[in-house]
Design an enzyme around this catalytic site. Structure first.
Site, PDB file in Angstrom:
ATOM      1  N   ASP A   1       0.808  -1.220   0.000  1.00 27.76           N
ATOM      2  CA  ASP A   1       0.000   0.000   0.000  1.00 27.76           C
ATOM      3  C   ASP A   1       0.840   1.267   0.000  1.00 27.76           C
ATOM      4  O   ASP A   1       2.059   1.215   0.162  1.00 27.76           O
ATOM      5  CB  ASP A   1      -0.961  -0.001   1.206  1.00 27.76           C
ATOM      6  CG  ASP A   1      -0.295  -0.484   2.495  1.00 27.76           C
ATOM      7  OD1 ASP A   1       0.947  -0.509   2.550  1.00 27.76           O
ATOM      8  OD2 ASP A   1      -1.021  -0.830   3.437  1.00 27.76           O
TER       9      ASP A   1
ATOM     10  N   ASP B   1      -7.621  -2.330  14.521  1.00 26.26           N
ATOM     11  CA  ASP B   1      -9.025  -2.612  14.170  1.00 26.26           C
ATOM     12  C   ASP B   1      -9.152  -3.853  13.284  1.00 26.26           C
ATOM     13  O   ASP B   1     -10.202  -4.106  12.710  1.00 26.26           O
ATOM     14  CB  ASP B   1      -9.658  -1.389  13.468  1.00 26.26           C
ATOM     15  CG  ASP B   1      -8.942  -1.019  12.170  1.00 26.26           C
ATOM     16  OD1 ASP B   1      -7.961  -1.698  11.795  1.00 26.26           O
ATOM     17  OD2 ASP B   1      -9.361  -0.038  11.519  1.00 26.26           O
TER      18      ASP B   1
ATOM     19  N   HIS C   1      -7.398  -4.461  10.495  1.00 31.57           N
ATOM     20  CA  HIS C   1      -7.104  -4.303   9.064  1.00 31.57           C
ATOM     21  C   HIS C   1      -5.807  -5.009   8.681  1.00 31.57           C
ATOM     22  O   HIS C   1      -4.904  -5.157   9.504  1.00 31.57           O
ATOM     23  CB  HIS C   1      -7.092  -2.820   8.639  1.00 31.57           C
ATOM     24  CG  HIS C   1      -5.922  -2.016   9.129  1.00 31.57           C
ATOM     25  ND1 HIS C   1      -6.067  -0.852   9.857  1.00 31.57           N
ATOM     26  CD2 HIS C   1      -4.590  -2.174   9.002  1.00 31.57           C
ATOM     27  CE1 HIS C   1      -4.877  -0.337  10.129  1.00 31.57           C
ATOM     28  NE2 HIS C   1      -3.967  -1.127   9.628  1.00 31.57           N
TER      29      HIS C   1
ATOM     30  N   GLU D   1      -9.785  -1.902   5.583  1.00 31.47           N
ATOM     31  CA  GLU D   1     -10.436  -1.608   6.861  1.00 31.47           C
ATOM     32  C   GLU D   1     -11.659  -2.510   7.041  1.00 31.47           C
ATOM     33  O   GLU D   1     -12.145  -3.104   6.076  1.00 31.47           O
ATOM     34  CB  GLU D   1     -10.878  -0.136   6.870  1.00 31.47           C
ATOM     35  CG  GLU D   1      -9.744   0.878   6.709  1.00 31.47           C
ATOM     36  CD  GLU D   1      -8.967   1.131   8.001  1.00 31.47           C
ATOM     37  OE1 GLU D   1      -9.112   0.364   8.971  1.00 31.47           O
ATOM     38  OE2 GLU D   1      -8.216   2.121   8.035  1.00 31.47           O
TER      39      GLU D   1
HETATM   40  C1  F6R Z   1       1.396  -1.303   6.162  1.00 29.28           C
HETATM   41  C2  F6R Z   1       0.165  -2.000   6.360  1.00 29.28           C
HETATM   42  C3  F6R Z   1      -0.640  -1.913   7.616  1.00 29.28           C
HETATM   43  C4  F6R Z   1       0.177  -2.215   8.853  1.00 29.28           C
HETATM   44  C5  F6R Z   1      -0.704  -2.146  10.109  1.00 29.28           C
HETATM   45  C6  F6R Z   1       0.111  -2.364  11.372  1.00 29.28           C
HETATM   46  O1  F6R Z   1       1.935  -1.570   4.864  1.00 29.28           O
HETATM   47  O2  F6R Z   1      -0.226  -2.659   5.458  1.00 29.28           O
HETATM   48  O3  F6R Z   1      -1.702  -2.822   7.539  1.00 29.28           O
HETATM   49  O4  F6R Z   1       0.745  -3.487   8.748  1.00 29.28           O
HETATM   50  O5  F6R Z   1      -1.329  -0.898  10.172  1.00 29.28           O
HETATM   51  O6  F6R Z   1       1.009  -1.312  11.525  1.00 29.28           O
HETATM   52  P1  F6R Z   1       2.188  -1.373  12.593  1.00 29.28           P
HETATM   53  O7  F6R Z   1       3.086  -2.491  12.178  1.00 29.28           O
HETATM   54  O8  F6R Z   1       2.875  -0.047  12.485  1.00 29.28           O
HETATM   55  O9  F6R Z   1       1.562  -1.609  13.917  1.00 29.28           O
END
Ligand code: F6R
Length: 248
Positions: free
Chosen positions: A66, A135, A137, A142
């Site tokens: 992403d 959450d 995701h 989401e």
């Molecule tokens: C980032 C991504 C997000 C993160 C998620 C957890 O490329 O795809 O889904 O993996 O938000 O983020 P952290 O690792 O910072 O807790």
């Protein structure tokens, strides 16, 4: 779904590295990469291994999950910059073999979604690294995202923007409101998936992913439908599971 509970983040990163290293033995390994704090320890180990043992990334191809929409590509918080800082600049990967959705321009973003998905489809990801949002995701899918989604534009939820404000001087208003993300179906095409979750703030999402219903309220629950998933947790993230190490 294989669940491995480790003592701490260091051990989680070591386990993740072992799984990636196996794939790196192939002729043309294809890695699916994530940003955020979860994979940083893994990326440090990949860089250290490259320097110490000469593991080469010349033939490695990568696809990221992403990117924010509306940030210049080289903005210090773009995922393009994140990947260069935390991995690509420390290994001998060829820039042309790395793929990250291009989110700089809002105009033409729907075409970029189609282009990225088409490119991704031409490869089979050997191992996809994932984190999980508080959450539930994965990538920026989401809650409510259809399981058959492909690369698409997403409006970031308040909780996700709040969680990511730490990278934007703790100012939620600086966090972009939209992102481009691989969809859940795109992610599920990977041959193998490794999800990293550490810290107590992930405990509820981890519980929902592993023990809750498989539905769009917890996007990560879709992973229970994949045949080769390893979940790497520290004790804090696993605290609601009441298991030590298991193969489900
Ligand atoms: C980032 C991504 C997000 C993160 C998620 C957890 O490329 O795809 O889904 O993996 O938000 O983020 P952290 O690792 O910072 O807790």
């Amino acid at each position: 779904m294989k669940i491995i509970i480790c003592k701490n983040y260091e051990e989680v990163s070591r386990e993740a590295f072992k799984l990636v290293k196996e794939v790196l033995q192939k002729d043309r390994p294809i890695l699916g990469l994530a940003t955020g704090s979860s994979p940083v320890g893994l990326y440090k180990k990949m860089i250290a291994d490259h320097h110490r043992n000469g593991t080469s990334y010349q033939s490695v191809i990568t696809f990221n999950l992403d990117e924010y929409i509306g940030l210049p590509q080289k903005h210090e918080q773009s995922y393009y910059s994140f990947m260069h800082e935390n991995l690509f600049d420390g290994i001998d990967i060829k820039e042309e073999n790395t793929h990250i959705p291009f989110g700089e321009n809002k105009e033409g973003i729907e075409e970029e979604c189609l282009r990225y998905e088409e490119e991704l489809k031409q490869y089979e990801i050997d191992v996809q690294i994932l984190g999980i949002g508080s959450d539930g995701h994965i990538a920026f899918n989401e809650p409510g995202t259809p399981f058959d989604s492909l690369t698409h534009v997403v409006k970031l939820e308040g909780q996700t923007r709040k969680d990511n404000a730490r990278f934007f001087d703790d100012n939620i208003h600086l966090v972009p409101t939209h992102a481009i993300t691989q969809g859940l179906e795109s992610i599920m095409r990977a041959k193998k998936i490794v999800l990293i979750a550490t810290g107590e703030n992930k405990a509820d999402a981890v519980y929902a992913m592993i023990r809750g219903e498989i539905n769009i309220d917890c996007p990560a629950s879709i992973l229970r439908k994949h045949e080769d998933v390893t979940i790497l947790l520290d004790e804090a993230a696993a605290k609601r599971l009441e298991i030590n190490e298991t193969n489900e």
